[in-house]
Design a protein around this motif. Structure first.
Motif, PDB file in Angstrom:
ATOM      1  N   LEU A 140       0.822  -1.213   0.000  1.00 20.28           N
ATOM      2  CA  LEU A 140       0.000   0.000   0.000  1.00 20.28           C
ATOM      3  C   LEU A 140       0.856   1.264   0.000  1.00 20.28           C
ATOM      4  O   LEU A 140       0.568   2.220  -0.724  1.00 20.28           O
ATOM      5  N   LEU A 141       1.921   1.261   0.796  1.00 23.71           N
ATOM      6  CA  LEU A 141       2.815   2.425   0.835  1.00 23.71           C
ATOM      7  C   LEU A 141       3.553   2.603  -0.493  1.00 23.71           C
ATOM      8  O   LEU A 141       3.727   3.728  -0.971  1.00 23.71           O
ATOM      9  N   ALA A 142       3.985   1.501  -1.093  1.00 23.75           N
ATOM     10  CA  ALA A 142       4.680   1.580  -2.380  1.00 23.75           C
ATOM     11  C   ALA A 142       3.754   2.140  -3.457  1.00 23.75           C
ATOM     12  O   ALA A 142       4.161   2.987  -4.258  1.00 23.75           O
ATOM     13  N   ARG A 143       2.521   1.672  -3.472  1.00 21.65           N
ATOM     14  CA  ARG A 143       1.564   2.187  -4.458  1.00 21.65           C
ATOM     15  C   ARG A 143       1.283   3.667  -4.239  1.00 21.65           C
ATOM     16  O   ARG A 143       1.190   4.428  -5.202  1.00 21.65           O
ATOM     17  N   ALA A 144       1.146   4.070  -2.992  1.00 19.92           N
ATOM     18  CA  ALA A 144       0.903   5.485  -2.693  1.00 19.92           C
ATOM     19  C   ALA A 144       2.104   6.331  -3.116  1.00 19.92           C
ATOM     20  O   ALA A 144       1.933   7.426  -3.674  1.00 19.92           O
ATOM     21  N   ALA A 145       3.319   5.840  -2.876  1.00 16.47           N
ATOM     22  CA  ALA A 145       4.520   6.585  -3.277  1.00 16.47           C
ATOM     23  C   ALA A 145       4.601   6.706  -4.792  1.00 16.47           C
ATOM     24  O   ALA A 145       4.922   7.785  -5.322  1.00 16.47           O
ATOM     25  N   LEU A 146       4.293   5.631  -5.497  1.00 17.47           N
ATOM     26  CA  LEU A 146       4.307   5.675  -6.953  1.00 17.47           C
ATOM     27  C   LEU A 146       3.264   6.659  -7.475  1.00 17.47           C
ATOM     28  O   LEU A 146       3.549   7.478  -8.348  1.00 17.47           O
ATOM     29  N   ARG A 147       2.060   6.580  -6.919  1.00 15.91           N
ATOM     30  CA  ARG A 147       0.996   7.489  -7.332  1.00 15.91           C
ATOM     31  C   ARG A 147       1.417   8.945  -7.088  1.00 15.91           C
ATOM     32  O   ARG A 147       1.246   9.804  -7.932  1.00 15.91           O
ATOM     33  N   ARG A 148       2.019   9.206  -5.952  1.00 14.78           N
ATOM     34  CA  ARG A 148       2.477  10.560  -5.617  1.00 14.78           C
ATOM     35  C   ARG A 148       3.575  11.005  -6.580  1.00 14.78           C
ATOM     36  O   ARG A 148       3.577  12.144  -7.053  1.00 14.78           O
ATOM     37  N   ALA A 149       4.513  10.106  -6.874  1.00 12.89           N
ATOM     38  CA  ALA A 149       5.611  10.449  -7.777  1.00 12.89           C
ATOM     39  C   ALA A 149       5.095  10.748  -9.189  1.00 12.89           C
ATOM     40  O   ALA A 149       5.547  11.699  -9.821  1.00 12.89           O
ATOM     41  N   VAL A 150       4.167   9.938  -9.657  1.00 14.25           N
ATOM     42  CA  VAL A 150       3.612  10.126 -11.003  1.00 14.25           C
ATOM     43  C   VAL A 150       2.795  11.417 -11.068  1.00 14.25           C
ATOM     44  O   VAL A 150       2.919  12.192 -12.011  1.00 14.25           O
ATOM     45  N   GLN A 151       1.993  11.667 -10.068  1.00 16.67           N
ATOM     46  CA  GLN A 151       1.218  12.903 -10.030  1.00 16.67           C
ATOM     47  C   GLN A 151       2.121  14.130  -9.956  1.00 16.67           C
ATOM     48  O   GLN A 151       1.890  15.119 -10.597  1.00 16.67           O
ATOM     49  N   GLY A 152       3.197  14.016  -9.167  1.00 16.41           N
ATOM     50  CA  GLY A 152       4.140  15.123  -9.050  1.00 16.41           C
ATOM     51  C   GLY A 152       4.854  15.393 -10.348  1.00 16.41           C
ATOM     52  O   GLY A 152       5.138  16.544 -10.693  1.00 16.41           O
ATOM     53  N   ALA A 153       5.134  14.348 -11.118  1.00 12.89           N
ATOM     54  CA  ALA A 153       5.848  14.509 -12.393  1.00 12.89           C
ATOM     55  C   ALA A 153       4.975  15.157 -13.450  1.00 12.89           C
ATOM     56  O   ALA A 153       5.488  15.809 -14.365  1.00 12.89           O
ATOM     57  N   THR A 154       3.667  15.003 -13.355  1.00 14.93           N
ATOM     58  CA  THR A 154       2.785  15.549 -14.376  1.00 14.93           C
ATOM     59  C   THR A 154       2.040  16.798 -13.911  1.00 14.93           C
ATOM     60  O   THR A 154       1.298  17.391 -14.689  1.00 14.93           O
ATOM     61  N   ALA A 155       2.228  17.175 -12.658  1.00 18.52           N
ATOM     62  CA  ALA A 155       1.523  18.358 -12.130  1.00 18.52           C
ATOM     63  C   ALA A 155       2.097  19.626 -12.766  1.00 18.52           C
ATOM     64  O   ALA A 155       3.301  19.722 -13.003  1.00 18.52           O
ATOM     65  N   PRO A 156       1.232  20.610 -13.045  1.00 15.14           N
ATOM     66  CA  PRO A 156       1.730  21.864 -13.614  1.00 15.14           C
ATOM     67  C   PRO A 156       2.635  22.596 -12.627  1.00 15.14           C
ATOM     68  O   PRO A 156       2.431  22.536 -11.430  1.00 15.14           O
ATOM     69  N   ALA A 157       3.620  23.290 -13.154  1.00  8.27           N
ATOM     70  CA  ALA A 157       4.570  24.021 -12.323  1.00  8.27           C
ATOM     71  C   ALA A 157       4.031  25.354 -11.900  1.00  8.27           C
ATOM     72  O   ALA A 157       3.212  25.949 -12.482  1.00  8.27           O
TER      73      ALA A 157
END
Length: 90
Positions: free
Chosen positions: A73-90
């Motif tokens: 669960l923590l790994a999935r949450a970290a991946l989701r956070r990383a992916v969202q952070g990479a595509t979030a507008p600056a």
């Protein structure tokens, strides 16, 4: 709800004396299943596998209750956070 003190002691022994050394005994699986069955009978509807070694022997296919694998669960949450952070507008 958590295992009682005697159950926690045996769970810790299984983790430290067996699982961390790659020893996967049927008796250990059966012990976890008995503990999970007990808490199920006391009203729990899922069980948290809160140690990285426990999912080596307990999962949804052999547990009396649905399992929540904290590491997964923590790994999935970290991946989701990383992916969202990479595509979030600056």
């Amino acid at each position: 709800m958590r295992p009682n003190p005697a159950e926690r002691e045996e769970i810790n022994r299984i983790i430290m004396d067996e699982l961390v050394y790659g020893v996967f005994e049927p008796e250990a699986v059966a012990y976890f299943q008995r503990v999970i069955e007990r808490i199920k009978n006391e009203g729990c509807d899922a069980v948290v596998l809160g140690c990285t070694e426990i999912p080596l022997i307990v999962n949804d296919s052999n547990s009396p209750l649905p399992t929540l694998d904290s590491t997964r669960l923590l790994a999935r949450a970290a991946l989701r956070r990383a992916v969202q952070g990479a595509t979030a507008p600056a």
